[in-house]
Motif scaffolding. Structure first.
Motif, PDB file in Angstrom:
ATOM      1  N   PHE A   1      -9.174  -4.973   3.494  1.00 48.63           N
ATOM      2  CA  PHE A   1      -7.928  -5.126   3.214  1.00 48.63           C
ATOM      3  C   PHE A   1      -6.817  -4.229   3.413  1.00 48.63           C
ATOM      4  N   SER A   2      -5.397  -4.515   3.509  1.00 49.16           N
ATOM      5  CA  SER A   2      -4.349  -3.641   3.594  1.00 49.16           C
ATOM      6  C   SER A   2      -4.067  -2.739   2.431  1.00 49.16           C
ATOM      7  N   SER A   3      -3.710  -1.454   2.828  1.00 49.88           N
ATOM      8  CA  SER A   3      -3.064  -0.667   1.815  1.00 49.88           C
ATOM      9  C   SER A   3      -2.074   0.283   2.421  1.00 49.88           C
ATOM     10  N   ASP A   4      -0.971   0.435   1.736  1.00 49.35           N
ATOM     11  CA  ASP A   4       0.002   1.261   2.295  1.00 49.35           C
ATOM     12  C   ASP A   4      -0.364   2.676   2.476  1.00 49.35           C
ATOM     13  N   ASN A   5      -1.331   3.199   1.781  1.00 52.21           N
ATOM     14  CA  ASN A   5      -1.914   4.476   1.764  1.00 52.21           C
ATOM     15  C   ASN A   5      -3.382   4.347   1.549  1.00 52.21           C
ATOM     16  N   PRO A   6      -4.222   4.186   2.563  1.00 44.53           N
ATOM     17  CA  PRO A   6      -5.618   3.915   2.410  1.00 44.53           C
ATOM     18  C   PRO A   6      -6.355   5.046   1.750  1.00 44.53           C
TER      19      PRO A   6
ATOM     20  N   GLY B   1      -0.575  -3.108   8.376  1.00 46.37           N
ATOM     21  CA  GLY B   1       0.149  -3.412   9.791  1.00 46.37           C
ATOM     22  C   GLY B   1      -0.906  -3.073  10.696  1.00 46.37           C
ATOM     23  N   ASP B   2      -2.336  -2.440  10.379  1.00 51.73           N
ATOM     24  CA  ASP B   2      -3.261  -2.231  11.261  1.00 51.73           C
ATOM     25  C   ASP B   2      -3.532  -3.554  12.236  1.00 51.73           C
ATOM     26  N   GLN B   3      -3.848  -3.242  13.481  1.00 49.17           N
ATOM     27  CA  GLN B   3      -3.790  -4.391  14.470  1.00 49.17           C
ATOM     28  C   GLN B   3      -5.312  -4.971  14.158  1.00 49.17           C
ATOM     29  N   TYR B   4      -6.089  -4.335  13.370  1.00 53.15           N
ATOM     30  CA  TYR B   4      -7.642  -4.891  13.267  1.00 53.15           C
ATOM     31  C   TYR B   4      -7.343  -6.554  12.620  1.00 53.15           C
TER      32      TYR B   4
ATOM     33  N   GLU C   1      -3.344  -9.915   4.405  1.00 54.95           N
ATOM     34  CA  GLU C   1      -3.507  -8.679   4.294  1.00 54.95           C
ATOM     35  C   GLU C   1      -4.864  -8.277   3.707  1.00 54.95           C
ATOM     36  N   PHE C   2      -5.911  -9.190   4.439  1.00 56.09           N
ATOM     37  CA  PHE C   2      -7.364  -8.939   4.039  1.00 56.09           C
ATOM     38  C   PHE C   2      -7.917  -9.751   5.300  1.00 56.09           C
ATOM     39  N   MET C   3      -9.315  -9.245   5.297  1.00 54.58           N
ATOM     40  CA  MET C   3     -10.269 -10.084   6.353  1.00 54.58           C
ATOM     41  C   MET C   3     -11.660  -9.983   5.691  1.00 54.58           C
TER      42      MET C   3
END
Length: 198
Positions: free
Chosen positions: A83-88, A133-136, A143-145
Motif C-alpha cells: 500500500f501507499s504511504s506518504d512516509n513509508p 506515487g511509486d511506479q510499482y 493506493e494498494f496492490m
C-alpha cells in the motif's frame, strides 16, 4: 426414572455389547460396582480406537496426495499486501511500535503459515508500504496492490488471455518464483506469484 443408554455399533457384536450395556445400566447397582464393570468395558472399547485412527490417517493421506497433484490454474492464497504511504519509514515504525510488527532489513514484514494440504510447506505473506506515487502501482490509480499466490501460472495466463484480461507485462523469474501483473475489472493492479518449488 430408570437410566437407559444407547450405544450404536453397526455389527452383531456391537448389538450384543449394546444389549449388555443397556441391561447393566437398568440394574440397581452401587456406584462402586458400576465403576468396577464400566472401567474394563471402557478399556475394551478403547482398544478399537487405534484401528479407527489408522483408517482416518489413510483416508487423510489419500486426500492430501490428491491435492498435492492438483495443477488447476488458480489462486491458492495471498502472497503480499502492498500500500501507499506518504512516509513509508514512519509508517513502518508506527506499525512496529504499536502493533509489534517485526520489520525486516529490506523494509517488509513476513507473516508465515503452513500449507494445510502440505504441512511441511511454510508459506509467507509479505506486508510492505511504498512511497505514495511509486511506479510499482502503475497503471492503477489505487493506493494498494495485492499479491496472489498461484499455481500453474502459465495455465492461468492462458485462461486470462482467453477471458480478455489485461496482462501488463511478461512473466519474470527470480530465485523465489515467477511473477506477472494484471488489471482486474475495477482497475486494481494485481501481482500474481507462483512460488518456486523447494
Amino acid at each position: 426414572m430408570e437410566a437407559c443408554a444407547m450405544i450404536w455399533m453397526p455389527d452383531a457384536f456391537g448389538l450384543l455389547l449394546n444389549g449388555i450395556l443397556q441391561s447393566f445400566l437398568n440394574e440397581k447397582l452401587s456406584p462402586m460396582k458400576r465403576s468396577l464393570i464400566l472401567i474394563p468395558f471402557a478399556i475394551f472399547l478403547a482398544s478399537f480406537r487405534p484401528a479407527i485412527n489408522n483408517y482416518d490417517m489413510e483416508e487423510h493421506k489419500e486426500t492430501k496426495d490428491s491435492s498435492a497433484t492438483d495443477t488447476t490454474p488458480k489462486v491458492t492464497g495471498i502472497g503480499g499486501i502492498f500500500f501507499s504511504s506518504d512516509n513509508p519509514k514512519e509508517t513502518r515504525a508506527w506499525y512496529a511500535k504499536n502493533l509489534g510488527m517485526e520489520i525486516s532489513d529490506w523494509g517488509s514484514v513476513s507473516f508465515e503459515s503452513r500449507n494445510i494440504n502440505k504441512p511441511e510447506e511454510v508459506n509467507s505473506l509479505q506486508w510492505n508500504p511504498f512511497k505514495t506515487g511509486d511506479q510499482y502501482f502503475e497503471p492503477s490509480k489505487k493506493e494498494f496492490m495485492i499479491n496472489y499466490r498461484v499455481q500453474n501460472l502459465e495455465g492461468l495466463l492462458a485462461k486470462l488471455k482467453e477471458n480478455g484480461v489485461t496482462i501488463l507485462d511478461s512473466v519474470a523469474s527470480y530465485d523465489f518464483g515467477k511473477f506477472v501483473h494484471i488489471m482486474d475489472a475495477d482497475g486494481n493492479k494485481i501481482e500474481l506469484w507462483e512460488p518456486k518449488d523447494e
